[in-house]
Design a protein around this motif. Structure first.
Motif, PDB file in Angstrom:
ATOM      1  N   ILE A  44       0.858  -1.191   0.000  1.00 44.47           N
ATOM      2  CA  ILE A  44       0.000   0.000   0.000  1.00 44.47           C
ATOM      3  C   ILE A  44       0.891   1.238   0.000  1.00 44.47           C
ATOM      4  N   LEU A  45       0.543   2.196  -0.851  1.00 47.57           N
ATOM      5  CA  LEU A  45       1.422   3.347  -1.066  1.00 47.57           C
ATOM      6  C   LEU A  45       0.627   4.639  -1.146  1.00 47.57           C
ATOM      7  N   GLY A  46       1.169   5.691  -0.535  1.00 51.51           N
ATOM      8  CA  GLY A  46       0.602   7.029  -0.708  1.00 51.51           C
ATOM      9  C   GLY A  46       0.419   7.758   0.612  1.00 51.51           C
ATOM     10  N   PRO A  47       0.395   9.089   0.580  1.00 48.83           N
ATOM     11  CA  PRO A  47       0.256   9.868   1.804  1.00 48.83           C
ATOM     12  C   PRO A  47      -1.080   9.670   2.512  1.00 48.83           C
ATOM     13  N   SER A  48      -2.079   9.119   1.808  1.00 46.86           N
ATOM     14  CA  SER A  48      -3.364   8.826   2.441  1.00 46.86           C
ATOM     15  C   SER A  48      -3.318   7.560   3.289  1.00 46.86           C
ATOM     16  N   ALA A  49      -2.213   6.818   3.247  1.00 52.31           N
ATOM     17  CA  ALA A  49      -2.130   5.523   3.931  1.00 52.31           C
ATOM     18  C   ALA A  49      -2.312   5.664   5.436  1.00 52.31           C
ATOM     19  N   ILE A  50      -3.101   4.758   5.997  1.00 57.44           N
ATOM     20  CA  ILE A  50      -3.245   4.654   7.452  1.00 57.44           C
ATOM     21  C   ILE A  50      -2.178   3.680   7.937  1.00 57.44           C
ATOM     22  N   MET A  51      -1.236   4.205   8.701  1.00 58.32           N
ATOM     23  CA  MET A  51      -0.066   3.412   9.108  1.00 58.32           C
ATOM     24  C   MET A  51      -0.369   2.725  10.441  1.00 58.32           C
ATOM     25  N   HIS A  52      -1.061   1.610  10.351  1.00 58.09           N
ATOM     26  CA  HIS A  52      -1.443   0.862  11.551  1.00 58.09           C
ATOM     27  C   HIS A  52      -1.283  -0.625  11.263  1.00 58.09           C
ATOM     28  N   PRO A  53      -0.786  -1.407  12.232  1.00 57.04           N
ATOM     29  CA  PRO A  53      -0.573  -2.842  11.997  1.00 57.04           C
ATOM     30  C   PRO A  53      -1.825  -3.587  11.540  1.00 57.04           C
ATOM     31  N   ASP A  54      -3.011  -3.115  11.901  1.00 58.26           N
ATOM     32  CA  ASP A  54      -4.237  -3.794  11.477  1.00 58.26           C
ATOM     33  C   ASP A  54      -4.357  -3.852   9.954  1.00 58.26           C
ATOM     34  N   MET A  55      -3.758  -2.893   9.255  1.00 61.15           N
ATOM     35  CA  MET A  55      -3.830  -2.913   7.790  1.00 61.15           C
ATOM     36  C   MET A  55      -3.127  -4.149   7.223  1.00 61.15           C
ATOM     37  N   LYS A  56      -2.172  -4.683   7.964  1.00 67.35           N
ATOM     38  CA  LYS A  56      -1.450  -5.870   7.488  1.00 67.35           C
ATOM     39  C   LYS A  56      -2.212  -7.158   7.763  1.00 67.35           C
ATOM     40  N   ASN A  57      -3.368  -7.036   8.418  1.00 61.90           N
ATOM     41  CA  ASN A  57      -4.218  -8.207   8.595  1.00 61.90           C
ATOM     42  C   ASN A  57      -5.053  -8.499   7.355  1.00 61.90           C
ATOM     43  N   TYR A  58      -5.118  -7.519   6.462  1.00 61.17           N
ATOM     44  CA  TYR A  58      -5.848  -7.751   5.217  1.00 61.17           C
ATOM     45  C   TYR A  58      -5.022  -8.655   4.307  1.00 61.17           C
ATOM     46  N   ARG A  59      -5.713  -9.407   3.508  1.00 57.34           N
ATOM     47  CA  ARG A  59      -5.128 -10.484   2.717  1.00 57.34           C
ATOM     48  C   ARG A  59      -3.923 -10.023   1.888  1.00 57.34           C
ATOM     49  N   ASN A  60      -2.771 -10.631   2.167  1.00 56.11           N
ATOM     50  CA  ASN A  60      -1.543 -10.463   1.376  1.00 56.11           C
ATOM     51  C   ASN A  60      -0.897  -9.081   1.477  1.00 56.11           C
TER      52      ASN A  60
END
Length: 228
Positions: free
Chosen positions: A174-190
Motif C-alpha cells: 500500500i502506497l501514498g500519503p493517504s495511507a493509514i499506518m497501523h498494523p491492522d492494515m497488514k491483517n488484510y489479505r496479502n
C-alpha cells in the motif's frame, strides 16, 4: 470482511474534540489535530465541505474521506519508524515477474522505467498512453505476483474488491500519503508493507499547499516517507 474505514471507525471512538481544523482543497483534505498531528487524504475529485462533522455518517460520501484523514492523524504518529525510505529503496522488484500498480505514482513509475522493470498501471482519474484500460484491471490483478496499491483505495471502497481478486501468493504494498499506518492494515489479505507519510506538528506549509488546491508533489518535500 470490513473495509478499513469501517474497521477503524469501530475500533476507535471518533471525537470532533480532537480536531482543530479541517482544510479542504480540490485534490486533498487535511485534518489538523489540536496536538499538531496532521492527516491527509486525496479526494479523487469528490467535493468535500470544510465542516468538522459532529457525528459520522458512513453513507455520506464526504465522511469516509474525512475519516481517512482523521485516522491518518490519529494513528500514523503512534508507530516507531526505524528508517525513512521510499518503496523502491525497500523492495527489490526485480524478484517479481508480473507487477501491477493501481494509481499512477509518476515518480515511482520513473524508477521502474529507469531500472527497466515491466509494470502494468491502472488509474481511474488519468488518461495516458502508459495506462492500461480500467475494464481490464481485475484480469491483471488476478495474474499479478506484486501489487502496488494506492492508499486512496481504502476510502473509496475498491480496496476489498482488489485484494479479494488477487492471486493467493501475491505481495500487496500500500502506497501514498493517504495511507493509514497501523498494523491492522497488514491483517488484510496479502498486505506485506505500507508506505506513507507523516508531517511535522502544525506544519502550515502542508496546509497551505492543500488550501491552494495542489497535490502530492507540492507537499511531499515537507513530509517524512515512512513505512511499516
Amino acid at each position: 470482511m470490513l473495509d478499513p474505514i469501517t474497521h477503524f471507525y469501530q475500533q476507535y471512538d471518533y471525537s470532533a474534540e480532537n480536531v482543530k481544523d479541517f482544510i479542504c482543497g480540490e485534490k486533498y483534505v487535511a485534518v489538523l489535530f489540536k496536538n499538531g498531528n496532521i492527516g491527509v487524504c486525496a479526494t479523487l475529485g469528490q467535493t468535500v465541505k470544510a465542516d468538522i462533522p459532529e457525528k459520522i455518517d458512513l453513507k455520506n460520501p464526504e465522511h469516509p474521506i474525512f475519516l481517512n484523514a482523521y485516522f491518518n492523524a490519529l494513528l500514523n504518529y503512534n508507530q516507531e519508524y526505524t528508517e525513512e525510505k521510499d518503496i523502491f529503496e525497500v523492495i527489490d522488484f526485480k524478484f517479481f515477474s508480473n507487477i501491477v500498480m493501481v494509481g499512477n505514482f509518476k515518480p515511482v513509475v520513473r524508477r521502474f522505467q529507469e531500472a527497466d522493470i515491466p509494470l502494468f498501471i491502472f488509474d481511474k482519474k488519468e488518461d495516458e498512453v502508459i495506462l492500461k484500460e480500467m475494464k481490464d484491471q481485475l484480469q491483471y490483478i488476478r495474474k499479478a505476483d506484486a501489487i502496488i496499491l494506492t492508499a486512496t483505495s481504502i476510502y473509496n471502497r475498491s480496496f476489498i474488491q482488489l485484494i479479494e481478486n488477487a492471486a493467493e501468493n501475491v505481495s500487496v504494498f500500500i502506497l501514498g500519503p493517504s495511507a493509514i499506518m497501523h498494523p491492522d492494515m497488514k491483517n488484510y489479505r496479502n498486505v506485506k508493507m505500507i508506505f506513507g507519510s507523516i508531517f511535522e506538528p502544525f506544519d502550515e506549509r502542508v496546509l497551505d499547499v492543500i488550501k491552494a488546491n495542489q497535490g502530492t508533489r507540492y507537499f511531499s518535500p515537507f513530509s517524512r516517507k515512512v513505512f511499516i
